[in-house]
Design an enzyme around this catalytic site. Structure first.
Site, PDB file in Angstrom:
ATOM      1  NE  ARG A  81      -4.137  -2.064   1.685  1.00 20.44           N
ATOM      2  CZ  ARG A  81      -4.997  -2.611   2.509  1.00 20.44           C
ATOM      3  NH1 ARG A  81      -4.898  -2.422   3.810  1.00 20.44           N
ATOM      4  NH2 ARG A  81      -5.983  -3.357   2.044  1.00 20.44           N
TER       5      ARG A  81
ATOM      6  CB  THR B 115      -0.291   1.225  -4.129  1.00 20.65           C
ATOM      7  OG1 THR B 115      -0.104  -0.183  -4.238  1.00 20.65           O
ATOM      8  CG2 THR B 115      -1.368   1.657  -5.118  1.00 20.65           C
TER       9      THR B 115
ATOM     10  CE1 TYR C 188      -1.950  -0.417  -7.965  1.00 23.63           C
ATOM     11  CE2 TYR C 188      -1.855  -2.211  -9.536  1.00 23.63           C
ATOM     12  CZ  TYR C 188      -1.320  -1.067  -9.009  1.00 23.63           C
ATOM     13  OH  TYR C 188      -0.149  -0.569  -9.524  1.00 23.63           O
ATOM     14  CD  GLU C 189      -1.598  -4.168  -3.658  1.00 25.56           C
ATOM     15  OE1 GLU C 189      -1.962  -4.721  -2.596  1.00 25.56           O
ATOM     16  OE2 GLU C 189      -1.049  -4.798  -4.571  1.00 25.56           O
ATOM     17  N   GLY C 190      -6.597  -2.573  -2.349  1.00 27.29           N
ATOM     18  CA  GLY C 190      -7.655  -2.013  -1.502  1.00 27.29           C
ATOM     19  C   GLY C 190      -8.085  -0.685  -2.070  1.00 27.29           C
TER      20      GLY C 190
END
Length: 598
Positions: A295, A298, A439-441
């Site tokens: 995260r 990202t 992405y990644e939450g």
């Protein structure tokens, strides 16, 4: 495609002058990370990114990753660049020396990662996911697993992935269908399908080590029944080398809007041999070790695309001639003035610059916290760093990616119609940046995590951990002649921050939807305040350097002027977020699904 130039001066400004990385490195025992060595590593990293990776960015986008008969071929030059990356020792820069790494601080590796992603976001996905897999194995794997997998991953002969998402579930991992059946030899037969797996299949390494979330047949329902497994593409023989093919195959790759050279794979596991990492039914906790690193990475992607876009827009604005300045010709020897003289172009460039440099400060501070949390001998400092990390990680991921998307959009806009044309490369940067808020939450999930779990869930403790830092900075500079207005502005917002939490918390006791309705506005408000805090820090350092008679007058003056722009033109956005979240959930939730019908 815009030529990328690593912003080494700004990076060293943060590392050496604002956050004092050398002192942190000394405190955590990273004695090898001397200023001279760090400088040399950054210089060499910049050369690799500028000369090797950046030239592959546009061609990689045009060629894309190609799937055929279960195998993926990366674009021309990618495999050779990865071999050069591995040969240069970049893959194991911050890895544990016990498994072949160099043991340097992770914040230094993140600085290299910034340059990699800014030069070529797609290419950076391949080593990036590997580092996440390594962190999970290092934190939760057995010693045998570390010796088997970490040594090869560190060496760069093998790469890694994280396999979470399934066709029917993304965020809601509690309903995954992938199953792991215990075998007599202690392994597990893993079966299921995972989608959106970055670097799930490619031609750049001998083996690919998949970290797969799955459930045992008798596992508890929901997230309490998830376990984590190592499932290699090729099984590993007794000699530690690649053996027979495992029951893992790539069914296809996605055709995407951006990061086209990054293989986003559908992965099929057909009774593939897997090995449990950590405890049964504790897989989500193990995976979060990987996801928290991912995260932050990202979030940095948002900055990286924004930085590349700013560099292209700035060069274009200085070269492109259009009309005359409203205050009279600035280039009388030319048929028109460069567009950088026009206020609206300045607005776009300064918005990009202030967001990029503020986000870089946030990212570098957070990376410094990772070093302290993982390596400090002082337990109190480790705990403080962990608390700040918990609070800042969702802000890094969500706010920085939103800022990056805005910056790449503005970069296109500076080019006018030419920005929409492929040959200039600006539209690719925006396409590449668009995935980062997803992405990644997703950023909506990050906002719920920040407000619901981190702030309200800790009764405001995690917010106070950071807001106290803001209060101390404002208190110490309340009567500062040059920054008095900015200090007062920030201090007021800091006070309102805590008041907002109390208001939302009270409303949520009556209606839990209030948290979801307020969360995104709360996160964006938080991001702008956090960046204001770092901008004030940077301005104070810049003013001091100017007072000392620094020879880099233009650099430090630019910091002061960009800080002023941020406080006057960007920070007021917080008012809109305050009003929106204060409006409550009723205006969102009163409609039925039928009301949305066309």
């Amino acid at each position: 495609m815009p030529d990328y130039k690593a912003p080494l001066r700004d990076m060293r400004f943060l590392m050496d002058e604002v956050f004092d990385y050398p002192a942190t490195y000394a405190a955590i025992g990273a004695v090898d990370a001397t200023p001279d060595l760090v400088g040399a590593i950054l210089e060499e990293g910049a050369k690799f990114c500028e000369q090797v990776l950046a030239p592959l960015n546009r061609s990689g986008d045009e060629e894309g990753a190609v799937w055929k008969d279960g195998e993926v071929t990366t674009p021309k030059g990618f495999k050779e660049a990865f071999a050069q990356y591995v040969e240069g020792g970049w893959n194991g820069l911050a890895s544990d020396p016990a498994y072949g790494g160099q043991g340097l601080p992770s914040s230094l590796a993140m600085a290299i990662g910034e340059m990699v992603a800014a030069a070529n976001t797609s290419w950076g996905m391949y080593p990036g996911l590997t580092h996440g897999a390594m962190s999970a194995i290092h934190a939760h794997g057995s010693e045998e697993q570390k010796q088997t997998y970490l040594t090869k991953l560190t060496e760069g002969r093998w790469t890694g992935t994280m396999c979470l998402t399934e066709p029917h579930c993304g965020t809601d991992l509690g309903i995954i269908k992938t199953r792991a059946v215990p075998q007599a030899d202690g392994s597990y037969a893993v079966s299921g399908t995972k989608i959106f797996i970055s670097a799930g299949e490619h031609d750049m390494s001998e083996n690919i080590v998949h970290l797969v979330l799955a459930k045992l047949p008798d596992a508890p329902a929901g997230t309490k029944g998830i376990s984590l497994f190592i499932v290699p593409k090729f099984n590993v023989g007794a000699d530690g080398e690649v053996a027979e093919r495992n029951g893992v195959s790539c069914g296809s790759i996605e055709h995407k809007m951006g990061i086209k050279a990054s293989a986003t794979c559908v992965m099929n596991f057909d009774s593939a041999k897997g090995f449990l990492i950590g405890e049964l039914n504790k897989g989500l906790n193990c995976m979060f070790t990987m996801m928290n690193h991912a995260r932050l990475g990202t979030g940095m992607q948002g900055l990286c695309n924004g930085e590349a876009s700013y560099q292209g827009a700035l060069r274009y604005a200085n070269d492109r001639l259009q009309m005359r300045s409203l205050t009279g010709p600035k280039a009388p020897d030319k048929p028109a003035d460069p567009i950088i003289v026009h206020p609206d172009v300045r607005r776009m460039l300064l918005t990009m610059k202030s967001l990029n440099e503020g986000c870089r400060a946030l990212g570098y501070f957070t990376a410094q916290l990772l070093d302290i949390a993982h390596r400090s001998p002082d337990e109190e400092k480790r705990e403080e760093a962990e608390g700040l990390l918990a609070f800042l990680t969702p802000i890094c991921k969500a706010f920085m990616t939103e800022a990056g998307l805005e910056a790449t959009s503005l970069g296109m806009q500076v080019f006018g119609g030419h920005g929409y044309i492929r040959e200039w490369g600006m539209e690719q940067l925006m396409r590449d940046a668009r995935i980062a808020p997803i992405y990644e939450g997703t950023n909506g999930i990050q906002a719920l995590d920040l407000l619901g779990r981190k702030v309200l869930g800790s009764q405001g403790k995690l917010l106070r951990g950071f807001s106290k830092r803001v209060h101390k900075l404002c208190e110490a500079n309340a009567e500062h002649g040059k920054f008095k207005a900015q200090v007062a502005q920030l201090a007021k917002l800091n006070q309102q921050w805590g008041e907002m939490v109390q208001q939302i918390g009270m409303a949520a006791m009556k209606n839990p939807d209030e948290v979801g309705a307020a969360s995104v506005d709360f996160l964006m408000f938080s991001g702008y305040v956090v960046l204001a805090h770092f901008w004030l820090q940077m301005a104070l350092v810049a003013e001091q350097k100017l007072a000392e008679g620094s020879s880099e007058k233009a650099f430090y003056e630019s910091k002061l002027m960009t800080c002023e722009f941020y406080f006057k033109r960007i920070l007021p956005r917080t008012a809109a977020h305050q009003l929106a979240l204060a409006a409550g959930s009723d205006c969102m939730m009163q409609m039925t699904p039928e009301h949305f019908a066309v």
